[in-house]
Design a protein around this motif. Structure first.
Motif, PDB file in Angstrom:
ATOM      1  N   ASP A   1      45.217 -14.621   7.635  1.00  0.00           N
ATOM      2  CA  ASP A   1      46.041 -13.419   7.211  1.00  0.00           C
ATOM      3  C   ASP A   1      45.306 -13.058   5.489  1.00  0.00           C
ATOM      4  O   ASP A   1      45.602 -12.073   5.038  1.00  0.00           O
ATOM      5  CB  ASP A   1      47.213 -13.630   6.837  1.00  0.00           C
ATOM      6  CG  ASP A   1      48.099 -13.681   8.363  1.00  0.00           C
ATOM      7  OD1 ASP A   1      47.477 -13.172   9.353  1.00  0.00           O
ATOM      8  OD2 ASP A   1      48.934 -14.465   8.194  1.00  0.00           O
TER       9      ASP A   1
ATOM     10  N   ILE B   1      48.176 -19.719   6.713  1.00  0.00           N
ATOM     11  CA  ILE B   1      48.177 -18.365   6.192  1.00  0.00           C
ATOM     12  C   ILE B   1      46.458 -17.924   6.408  1.00  0.00           C
ATOM     13  O   ILE B   1      46.073 -17.014   6.104  1.00  0.00           O
ATOM     14  CB  ILE B   1      48.762 -17.936   5.078  1.00  0.00           C
ATOM     15  CG1 ILE B   1      48.112 -18.664   3.803  1.00  0.00           C
ATOM     16  CG2 ILE B   1      50.339 -18.153   5.104  1.00  0.00           C
ATOM     17  CD1 ILE B   1      48.428 -18.150   2.370  1.00  0.00           C
TER      18      ILE B   1
ATOM     19  N   LYS C   1      53.228 -10.319   1.873  1.00  0.00           N
ATOM     20  CA  LYS C   1      52.533  -9.904   3.170  1.00  0.00           C
ATOM     21  C   LYS C   1      53.583  -8.835   3.417  1.00  0.00           C
ATOM     22  O   LYS C   1      53.083  -7.710   3.751  1.00  0.00           O
ATOM     23  CB  LYS C   1      52.524 -10.888   4.105  1.00  0.00           C
ATOM     24  CG  LYS C   1      51.697 -10.449   5.474  1.00  0.00           C
ATOM     25  CD  LYS C   1      51.565 -11.572   6.437  1.00  0.00           C
ATOM     26  CE  LYS C   1      51.037 -10.980   7.588  1.00  0.00           C
ATOM     27  NZ  LYS C   1      50.862 -11.853   8.747  1.00  0.00           N
TER      28      LYS C   1
ATOM     29  N   ASN D   1      39.164 -13.394   7.752  1.00  0.00           N
ATOM     30  CA  ASN D   1      39.420 -13.875   9.157  1.00  0.00           C
ATOM     31  C   ASN D   1      37.911 -14.083  10.124  1.00  0.00           C
ATOM     32  O   ASN D   1      37.702 -13.296  10.954  1.00  0.00           O
ATOM     33  CB  ASN D   1      39.887 -12.594   9.940  1.00  0.00           C
ATOM     34  CG  ASN D   1      40.608 -12.703  11.355  1.00  0.00           C
ATOM     35  OD1 ASN D   1      40.996 -13.794  11.423  1.00  0.00           O
ATOM     36  ND2 ASN D   1      40.829 -11.717  12.255  1.00  0.00           N
TER      37      ASN D   1
END
Length: 265
Positions: A61, A58, A34, A75
């Motif tokens: 993300d 996570i 990331k 998301n």
């Protein structure tokens, strides 16, 4: 590996160990991916809710490809969904519910519909499909079906596949594990889903890294220059992949990602 902009990994038999766990080592590696702006995609035959459960720290993300490419979510936003034609579904229901010692699971975005199964079998299946409804008839299916997963406790290639392979090429029929065969619309596969993401994010074949272990990963691996078969992979996967890494119980994915991070430092 310096040019890699997107990493895609299968879950079962690949990122997950034989206890269906994601290692803390992976989450440490992910933080570094990331930081370098490398996109991470989890691509699995599992449903969306099961994948985000495994990758909960996570989940906001990453991009999730669920149901072998039938669903792409980023998301919580659905980027792509491909349901099985409703007119075909009744016919498929009649076919798959009559295969001996085989248990059909009708997979929708938010839950699975499982045709009559014992408590022991439900315990096994719920590792993958934790949100489910037991049904007795076709009319009990209340949502759009993205995939039909077929489970046999002995062997999927010998006990299920011969009875459904004739559905191809009109439908995508793939042996996705020792006990599983998946049926979906013809264009539904992980490779098609990755192609959508590559176009959306302007990422090339040469900038993509992918990991897989079974036949439902073949199209995915073809989409990546840095394609890795796990040591525990099906022979077909080892033939297609450009490289090989250690098994899912030996941190095969993590080892390569650590090399990637080292080279991009």
């Amino acid at each position: 590996m310096k040019e890699v902009k997107m990493v895609v990994t299968d879950m079962d038999g690949t990122l997950l160990n034989s206890l269906h766990e994601v290692s803390s080592r992976f989450f440490d590696v992910y933080k570094q991916l990331k930081q370098r702006g490398i996109l991470f995609v989890a691509a699995s035959g599992r449903p969306y809710y099961s994948i985000v459960e495994k990758l909960h720290p996570i989940k906001d993300d990453i991009i999730v490809i669920a149901e072998n490419g039938g669903l792409i979510i980023e998301n919580k936003e659905v980027l792509f969904s491909n349901i099985i034609n409703v007119e075909k579904l009744q016919e498929l229901y009649n076919l798959v519910t009559n295969i001996k010692d085989t248990y059909p699971i009708f997979c929708t975005k938010n839950r699975a519909y499982i045709v009559r199964a014992s408590d022991d079998l439900i315990e096994t299946i719920s590792e993958y499909y934790s949100v489910y409804t037991i049904i007795d008839s076709f009319e009990d299916i209340k949502d759009h079906v993205i995939k039909i997963a077929l489970y046999n406790s002995t062997n999927s290639e010998t006990q299920i596949f011969p009875y459904v392979k004739h559905l191809s090429p009109e439908l995508n029929v793939v042996v996705s594990g020792n006990h599983w065969v998946d049926i979906s619309e013809a264009i539904t596969n992980k490779g098609h889903a990755i192609t959508i993401l590559q176009k959306q994010y302007n990422i090339k074949h040469s900038e993509t890294m992918a990991f897989g272990d079974y036949n439902n990963d073949l199209e995915l691996l073809k989409c990546a220059k840095y394609s890795y078969a796990m040591a525990n992979a099906h022979p077909n996967v080892k033939t297609i992949a450009n490289f090989e890494t250690k098994s899912n119980n030996e941190f095969g994915v993590e080892l390569i990602l650590e090399n990637l991070i080292s080279e991009s430092s």
